[in-house]
Design a protein around this motif. Structure first.
Motif, PDB file in Angstrom:
ATOM      1  N   MET A  29     -31.451  56.339 -20.630  1.00  0.00           N
ATOM      2  CA  MET A  29     -30.626  57.327 -21.283  1.00  0.00           C
ATOM      3  C   MET A  29     -30.985  58.724 -20.758  1.00  0.00           C
ATOM      4  SD  MET A  29     -29.889  57.710 -25.285  1.00  0.00           S
ATOM      5  CE  MET A  29     -30.436  59.204 -26.018  1.00  0.00           C
ATOM      6  N   THR A  30     -29.984  59.525 -20.492  1.00  0.00           N
ATOM      7  CA  THR A  30     -30.184  60.863 -19.956  1.00  0.00           C
ATOM      8  C   THR A  30     -30.541  61.842 -21.066  1.00  0.00           C
ATOM      9  OG1 THR A  30     -28.587  60.432 -18.211  1.00  0.00           O
ATOM     10  CG2 THR A  30     -29.105  62.718 -18.652  1.00  0.00           C
ATOM     11  N   THR A  31     -31.568  62.635 -20.820  1.00  0.00           N
ATOM     12  CA  THR A  31     -31.949  63.702 -21.731  1.00  0.00           C
ATOM     13  C   THR A  31     -31.429  65.013 -21.152  1.00  0.00           C
ATOM     14  OG1 THR A  31     -33.961  62.536 -22.360  1.00  0.00           O
ATOM     15  CG2 THR A  31     -33.870  64.905 -22.829  1.00  0.00           C
ATOM     16  N   TRP A  32     -30.579  65.684 -21.908  1.00  0.00           N
ATOM     17  CA  TRP A  32     -29.982  66.941 -21.465  1.00  0.00           C
ATOM     18  C   TRP A  32     -30.758  68.106 -22.047  1.00  0.00           C
ATOM     19  CZ3 TRP A  32     -26.513  66.848 -17.703  1.00  0.00           C
ATOM     20  CH2 TRP A  32     -25.831  65.650 -17.462  1.00  0.00           C
ATOM     21  N   ASN A  33     -31.092  69.067 -21.197  1.00  0.00           N
ATOM     22  CA  ASN A  33     -31.867  70.236 -21.595  1.00  0.00           C
ATOM     23  C   ASN A  33     -30.984  71.478 -21.550  1.00  0.00           C
ATOM     24  OD1 ASN A  33     -34.852  69.213 -21.569  1.00  0.00           O
ATOM     25  ND2 ASN A  33     -33.851  68.313 -19.804  1.00  0.00           N
ATOM     26  N   PHE A  34     -30.982  72.234 -22.645  1.00  0.00           N
ATOM     27  CA  PHE A  34     -30.226  73.479 -22.694  1.00  0.00           C
ATOM     28  C   PHE A  34     -30.851  74.465 -21.711  1.00  0.00           C
ATOM     29  CE2 PHE A  34     -30.115  77.847 -24.322  1.00  0.00           C
ATOM     30  CZ  PHE A  34     -28.744  78.078 -24.247  1.00  0.00           C
ATOM     31  N   ILE A  35     -30.002  75.088 -20.878  1.00  0.00           N
ATOM     32  CA  ILE A  35     -30.474  76.080 -19.918  1.00  0.00           C
ATOM     33  C   ILE A  35     -30.070  77.487 -20.343  1.00  0.00           C
ATOM     34  CG2 ILE A  35     -30.368  76.862 -17.506  1.00  0.00           C
ATOM     35  CD1 ILE A  35     -31.907  74.193 -17.987  1.00  0.00           C
ATOM     36  N   CYS A  36     -28.778  77.690 -20.589  1.00  0.00           N
ATOM     37  CA  CYS A  36     -28.289  79.013 -20.956  1.00  0.00           C
ATOM     38  C   CYS A  36     -26.811  78.915 -21.304  1.00  0.00           C
ATOM     39  CB  CYS A  36     -28.474  80.007 -19.805  1.00  0.00           C
ATOM     40  SG  CYS A  36     -27.511  79.604 -18.327  1.00  0.00           S
ATOM     41  N   PRO A  37     -26.254  79.958 -21.902  1.00  0.00           N
ATOM     42  CA  PRO A  37     -24.801  80.003 -22.053  1.00  0.00           C
ATOM     43  C   PRO A  37     -24.171  80.127 -20.652  1.00  0.00           C
ATOM     44  CG  PRO A  37     -25.841  81.557 -23.553  1.00  0.00           C
ATOM     45  CD  PRO A  37     -26.903  81.071 -22.613  1.00  0.00           C
ATOM     46  N   LEU A  38     -22.998  79.556 -20.473  1.00  0.00           N
ATOM     47  CA  LEU A  38     -22.309  79.622 -19.186  1.00  0.00           C
ATOM     48  C   LEU A  38     -22.146  81.070 -18.731  1.00  0.00           C
ATOM     49  CD1 LEU A  38     -20.782  78.265 -16.845  1.00  0.00           C
ATOM     50  CD2 LEU A  38     -18.713  78.394 -18.259  1.00  0.00           C
ATOM     51  N   ASP A  39     -21.852  81.960 -19.649  1.00  0.00           N
ATOM     52  CA  ASP A  39     -21.629  83.358 -19.297  1.00  0.00           C
ATOM     53  C   ASP A  39     -22.872  84.059 -18.754  1.00  0.00           C
ATOM     54  OD1 ASP A  39     -18.951  83.204 -19.904  1.00  0.00           O
ATOM     55  OD2 ASP A  39     -19.200  83.980 -21.940  1.00  0.00           O
ATOM     56  N   ASP A  40     -24.056  83.451 -18.904  1.00  0.00           N
ATOM     57  CA  ASP A  40     -25.277  84.030 -18.339  1.00  0.00           C
ATOM     58  C   ASP A  40     -25.381  83.801 -16.831  1.00  0.00           C
ATOM     59  OD1 ASP A  40     -25.966  84.926 -20.824  1.00  0.00           O
ATOM     60  OD2 ASP A  40     -27.770  83.690 -21.019  1.00  0.00           O
ATOM     61  N   ILE A  41     -24.543  82.929 -16.290  1.00  0.00           N
ATOM     62  CA  ILE A  41     -24.514  82.695 -14.844  1.00  0.00           C
ATOM     63  C   ILE A  41     -23.282  83.414 -14.305  1.00  0.00           C
ATOM     64  CG2 ILE A  41     -24.424  80.987 -12.988  1.00  0.00           C
ATOM     65  CD1 ILE A  41     -25.496  78.926 -15.017  1.00  0.00           C
ATOM     66  N   PRO A  42     -23.457  84.360 -13.397  1.00  0.00           N
ATOM     67  CA  PRO A  42     -22.283  85.079 -12.885  1.00  0.00           C
ATOM     68  C   PRO A  42     -21.350  84.159 -12.092  1.00  0.00           C
ATOM     69  CG  PRO A  42     -24.254  85.690 -11.666  1.00  0.00           C
ATOM     70  CD  PRO A  42     -24.692  84.798 -12.788  1.00  0.00           C
ATOM     71  N   ARG A  43     -20.052  84.404 -12.200  1.00  0.00           N
ATOM     72  CA  ARG A  43     -19.116  83.653 -11.356  1.00  0.00           C
ATOM     73  C   ARG A  43     -19.488  83.901  -9.901  1.00  0.00           C
ATOM     74  NH1 ARG A  43     -14.926  84.780 -15.419  1.00  0.00           N
ATOM     75  NH2 ARG A  43     -14.318  82.746 -16.215  1.00  0.00           N
ATOM     76  N   LEU A  44     -19.441  82.831  -9.120  1.00  0.00           N
ATOM     77  CA  LEU A  44     -19.816  82.861  -7.701  1.00  0.00           C
ATOM     78  C   LEU A  44     -21.282  83.241  -7.519  1.00  0.00           C
ATOM     79  CD1 LEU A  44     -16.637  84.528  -6.160  1.00  0.00           C
ATOM     80  CD2 LEU A  44     -17.142  82.092  -6.425  1.00  0.00           C
ATOM     81  N   GLY A  45     -22.085  82.872  -8.519  1.00  0.00           N
ATOM     82  CA  GLY A  45     -23.512  83.167  -8.480  1.00  0.00           C
ATOM     83  C   GLY A  45     -24.332  81.970  -8.919  1.00  0.00           C
ATOM     84  N   ALA A  46     -25.605  82.227  -9.167  1.00  0.00           N
ATOM     85  CA  ALA A  46     -26.522  81.144  -9.525  1.00  0.00           C
ATOM     86  C   ALA A  46     -27.595  81.644 -10.479  1.00  0.00           C
ATOM     87  CB  ALA A  46     -27.176  80.581  -8.267  1.00  0.00           C
ATOM     88  N   ARG A  47     -28.231  80.683 -11.104  1.00  0.00           N
ATOM     89  CA  ARG A  47     -29.407  80.932 -11.950  1.00  0.00           C
ATOM     90  C   ARG A  47     -30.466  79.936 -11.523  1.00  0.00           C
ATOM     91  NH1 ARG A  47     -29.871  82.275 -18.200  1.00  0.00           N
ATOM     92  NH2 ARG A  47     -32.099  82.028 -18.399  1.00  0.00           N
ATOM     93  N   VAL A  48     -31.715  80.351 -11.509  1.00  0.00           N
ATOM     94  CA  VAL A  48     -32.810  79.487 -11.073  1.00  0.00           C
ATOM     95  C   VAL A  48     -33.564  78.952 -12.286  1.00  0.00           C
ATOM     96  CG1 VAL A  48     -34.968  79.380  -9.761  1.00  0.00           C
ATOM     97  CG2 VAL A  48     -33.053  80.741  -8.911  1.00  0.00           C
ATOM     98  N   VAL A  49     -33.832  77.645 -12.242  1.00  0.00           N
ATOM     99  CA  VAL A  49     -34.612  76.975 -13.281  1.00  0.00           C
ATOM    100  C   VAL A  49     -35.887  76.459 -12.624  1.00  0.00           C
ATOM    101  CG1 VAL A  49     -34.687  75.025 -14.882  1.00  0.00           C
ATOM    102  CG2 VAL A  49     -32.548  76.280 -14.533  1.00  0.00           C
ATOM    103  N   GLN A  50     -37.026  76.844 -13.178  1.00  0.00           N
ATOM    104  CA  GLN A  50     -38.297  76.383 -12.640  1.00  0.00           C
ATOM    105  C   GLN A  50     -38.677  75.062 -13.291  1.00  0.00           C
ATOM    106  OE1 GLN A  50     -40.943  79.681 -13.338  1.00  0.00           O
ATOM    107  NE2 GLN A  50     -40.307  80.692 -11.447  1.00  0.00           N
TER     108      GLN A  50
END
Length: 104
Positions: free
Chosen positions: A1-22
Motif C-alpha cells: 500500500m502506498t503511503t502519501w506524504n503531504f509536501i505543500c499546497p500546489l500554489d507553493d510551487i510556481p507554474r513552470l517551476g519546481a520545489r525540492v524535497v530532501q
C-alpha cells in the motif's frame, strides 16, 4: 500500500517551476509544476553531470538541465535524443489543492 506524504499546497510551487524535497536516504526530489498545473517528481540530479534539475527550465512536460541543456520528459524521466539516460521518477499527485508524494 502506498503511503502519501503531504509536501505543500500546489500554489507553493510556481507554474513552470519546481520545489525540492530532501530525503533522509539521500538524493533530493524535484517536484515540477507545469503551466497546466500538472505535477511530476524526478530525482533532482541530471545523470549527465549531476546538475540540479529543479533549477532547470520547465516547458510543456519537459525540463531542461541548467548545466548542459539536456532535456528530460517529466512523465518518465527519460532523456530526449540525442542525449541518453534517465532520472528516477517518483509518484506524486494533487488532491484538494495539496501536493502529495509517495516516499515508499
Amino acid at each position: 500500500m502506498t503511503t502519501w506524504n503531504f509536501i505543500c499546497p500546489l500554489d507553493d510551487i510556481p507554474r513552470l517551476g519546481a520545489r525540492v524535497v530532501q530525503r533522509a536516504s539521500g538524493g533530493d526530489i524535484a517536484i515540477f509544476r507545469t503551466a497546466a498545473d500538472e505535477v511530476f517528481a524526478l530525482l533532482d540530479q541530471c545523470p549527465h553531470k549531476g546538475g540540479p534539475l529543479s533549477q532547470g527550465l520547465v516547458h510543456g512536460r519537459r525540463v531542461t538541465c541548467p548545466l548542459h541543456g539536456w532535456n528530460f520528459t517529466l512523465e518518465d524521466g527519460q532523456a530526449l535524443a540525442p542525449d541518453h539516460g534517465s532520472c528516477a521518477r517518483f509518484e506524486v499527485k494533487v488532491e484538494h489543492g495539496q501536493v502529495l508524494l509517495a516516499l515508499n
